[in-house]
Structures are given as C-alpha cells and as structure tokens.
Design an enzyme around this catalytic site. Sequence first.
Site, PDB file in Angstrom:
ATOM      1  N   LYS A 116      -7.181  -4.871  -3.904  1.00  0.00           N
ATOM      2  CA  LYS A 116      -6.024  -5.589  -4.448  1.00  0.00           C
ATOM      3  C   LYS A 116      -6.223  -6.100  -5.869  1.00  0.00           C
ATOM      4  CE  LYS A 116      -3.505  -4.761  -1.086  1.00  0.00           C
ATOM      5  NZ  LYS A 116      -2.628  -3.623  -1.401  1.00  0.00           N
TER       6      LYS A 116
ATOM      7  N   TYR B 173      -1.699  -2.845   2.770  1.00  0.00           N
ATOM      8  CA  TYR B 173      -2.567  -1.956   1.998  1.00  0.00           C
ATOM      9  C   TYR B 173      -1.777  -1.200   0.927  1.00  0.00           C
ATOM     10  CZ  TYR B 173      -6.657   0.989   1.111  1.00  0.00           C
ATOM     11  OH  TYR B 173      -7.739   1.612   0.506  1.00  0.00           O
TER      12      TYR B 173
ATOM     13  N   PRO C 295     -13.192  -6.922  -2.946  1.00  0.00           N
ATOM     14  CA  PRO C 295     -12.623  -5.581  -3.176  1.00  0.00           C
ATOM     15  C   PRO C 295     -12.246  -4.825  -1.901  1.00  0.00           C
ATOM     16  CG  PRO C 295     -14.979  -5.579  -3.571  1.00  0.00           C
ATOM     17  CD  PRO C 295     -14.594  -7.004  -3.351  1.00  0.00           C
TER      18      PRO C 295
ATOM     19  N   TYR D 183     -13.669   3.078   5.471  1.00  0.00           N
ATOM     20  CA  TYR D 183     -14.244   1.732   5.552  1.00  0.00           C
ATOM     21  C   TYR D 183     -15.039   1.668   6.845  1.00  0.00           C
ATOM     22  CZ  TYR D 183     -10.711   0.308   2.074  1.00  0.00           C
ATOM     23  OH  TYR D 183      -9.929   0.179   0.945  1.00  0.00           O
TER      24      TYR D 183
ATOM     25  N   HIS E   2      -3.319   9.575  -1.656  1.00  0.00           N
ATOM     26  CA  HIS E   2      -3.883   9.404  -0.316  1.00  0.00           C
ATOM     27  C   HIS E   2      -2.807   8.896   0.629  1.00  0.00           C
ATOM     28  CE1 HIS E   2      -8.490   9.217  -1.142  1.00  0.00           C
ATOM     29  NE2 HIS E   2      -7.896  10.121  -1.921  1.00  0.00           N
TER      30      HIS E   2
END
Length: 393
Positions: free
Chosen positions: A300, A388, A296, A204, A76
């Site tokens: 991580k 990220y 979550p 998200y 991704h």
Amino acid sequence: MKLTLKTDVAIIGSGPSGLLLSRLLKLKGISSVIVERQSITHVLSRIRAGVLEQGSVNMMRRAEVGTRVSSEGLRHDGFQITYGDRELRIDLQKLMGKGVTVYGQTEVTKDLYHAVISDNTQIIENAGDDTAITLSSDHVKVTGVSPECAFDIEAKFVAGCDGYRGISRQAIPVDIRQEFERIYPFGWLGVLSETKPADHEIIYSSHENGFAMCSMRNANLSRYYVQCPTNDRTDDWSDERFWATLKERLPSQIAQSLEIGPSIEKSIAPLRSFVCEPLSHQRIFIAGDAGHIVPPTGAKGLNLAFSDIFYLSNALVQYFSKNDESELTGYSDRALARIWKAERFSWWMTSLLHKFDEEDRFAEKMRRAEFQFLCESPDFQRALAENYVGLPY
Ligand code: APR
Ligand code: PHB
C-alpha cells in the site's frame, strides 16, 4: 551564489509523491520547485516495492506518464497465500473484476522524473538536511543550501513529500500534531536476482519459522523477501542462507522448482505502521511517506502516496483556478480516511502472515484459524481482495 525563486508550490522531496504532484500541477499551469536532500542519481537507484493499484496506474496516465507502465507493467489477476504446503489463490479478477499491476517503484520514479525534467521544473538536489520551512498566513519560505548554491524560495504553499525521515512533518506544531505508531518486531530482507520468478503471480508464504514472499520485476528478474530479526544486517545473510531460508518457508513443490542465483541487490527494511494527524497546517500539506508508513505486506505504500497526491493536486488546482480553498481545508480529513483503512489492512495482512516471537501458542492457533476461515469463506476472500486492489479514492 544565491538562488531566489518565487513559485506557486514548493515541494520538499523528489520521490514518487513529490514528482507526481509537480507533474500534475504543471499540467494545470501551476508552477513548483522541488527541493531534494539527495542526488537524483541516488533517488533513481532506490529499489522499492512494485504493486500498483488500478487507481495508481490511472494517476500515471493522468500525469501523461502511463505509456511504459501500460506496455511493461505485469498485469496480475490474483495472488497466492500459503501456510506450509496449504495454498490459497485470491482471484482478484473474479472477486473484484480487476487486478493489480506489478511495476517497480524505481520505474515509476524514473517515468515521473523524466516528465518533470521535460517540464523544465527546477529540482534543487543535494540540499541535505538543513532546509528550513517558514510558514506564514499568506505564503511560505523554503531556504537552504546545496553544493551548487544557497536557495530562498517564496511560494504560496509547501508540500511535504519528504518521506518518513523528512523535515516537513515537524512544521506542524507539536501541540497540534499527533503521531500513531506500531513498530513490528521483525524486518524484511529483500533480494533481487536475475532468475526466473517462482511463479507467474505473487506468493505470500507463512511458515512456523517466519514469512517469505515471491515477487518479480520481469520474466528474468525476481524479487524475494524473508522475515528477519530487526537488528540483522545484510552481512548476516549470505546468498546461501537467504535461498535456504526462502525455500524452507515456501510450499515444498514451489521450493523444489525454485531457480536460484546470485543476489544483485540485498537490503533489510524495518516494518512499522505510522500515521501523522493532521496532514496539514496553515499552508503546508503533507503527503506520502512523510505522513504515513505501512508495512509492505499489503503493498500500500506507493498506492497511498498516489491517493494523497490525487486529493492534494485536485485541491491545489481548485484553489489556483477558482480561488476556492474548500478542498485544501478538507485535504487532511479526506486523505486520512483512506490512509487509516489501508493501515488497518496492512496491519492485518502483516499480523496474519508473520511469526511474532513473543506470541504464545494461542496466538499461533489464532493465525492458523484465520487462514483456515479465509480458505473457506468467499466473503472473507472478497474483503481481502477489495482492500488489495485498492479502496476507492
Ligand atoms: N529535504 C529534501 N528532501 C528530503 C528530505 C529533506 N529534509 N528528507 C527526505 N527527502 C527526500 C528523500 O531523499 C526522498 O527522495 O524526500 C524523498 C521522499 O521520497 P519517498 O521516501 O520515496 O516517499 P514518497 O515520495 O512519499 O513515496 C512513497 O516510497 O518509500 C517508499 O514505500 C514507500 O512506496 C512508498 C513510496
Ligand atoms: C514487490 O514486488 O516488491 C512487492 C510486492 C508485493 C508486496 C510488497 C512488495 O506486498
């Protein structure tokens, strides 16, 4: 029957942390024995998160278990954050020159388990909760009972890889051990469904009624989450209620094209931030969820476990190959430095995206202003992307 064993490192827990450590040590000629509370079948059936930083993929390759993640992992280059119908794509590849790999933790654990078994490393499963760790200045003892046998393991070190509810953390004296915790006033309801993912990247979503997330395992296996009250049980959530809640919280054009279907797995997880300091005492070293927990939201958990094992495996190799304890002495501080930065990022992502029931209208305005600034600031987006994809080890 009593099993009396001598090994270099006794490992408590056969999750990703324990299995990866055992494998990396074996490749350097260092022996280990793993003690696991549950059955391996149970361990391998767990459905958990699924985003790997490049550093974690590299660790799997270092452990010589990187073939499947390299061929089946979904690369991704970015992900989306949405507020209502407002969408923002974080272009990881453009901002950081790398992305992440979506590959279920279940698969990570399977890959590691098969390697550890091929190493002929002893795994004592079904050991239950009564395993005892005895520390002394020059060795450790791990004793307990499984349905097959009582066991008495003597080792030079013990690695506590037994997760948040394990025993190893308690081996650090309470007058030395400090625990830092933030419990969030909500949980995540997770659903697995054999449906086409909502999008080719993770989404998200924040909504005035709560958080939702769209992920996947492959082109025909979707992973979804919705924020839910802490005390909810899966029985409170029919598939119909789940899909309606998810659609409500997604941007309308994504919701309209969402393929729904029966859930094949449904679970609710509480959200907490937690860190234990220090992560070592005498000859016990704590790694992974045994030492820290992140919500979550920032993906991580598994990645922090892998960086802990990077530091710990290197330190143990340094000791056994050069009789040099310096990296073992520095393990806790080095691991905690990276852990706290990931804790901050995970807490920030969670605070940005979730509805906190007790929050006032001002707090909601702050969340929206932060998202608005993120949309407008390439520097802010880069800071998010930097965390990220994973901070350096
Ligand atoms: N004795 C032996 N084993 C134990 C004990 C005990 N007293 N208590 C727990 N265990 C085992 C658990 O059954 C589990 O298999 O330790 C293992 C810990 O594995 P995880 O909880 O998966 O933790 P870790 O290996 O550090 O992996 C971290 O797992 O929970 C996810 O989100 C987390 O992705 C992160 C990853
Ligand atoms: C998942 O695919 O399960 C997943 C992805 C990203 C997260 C959490 C979970 O932040």
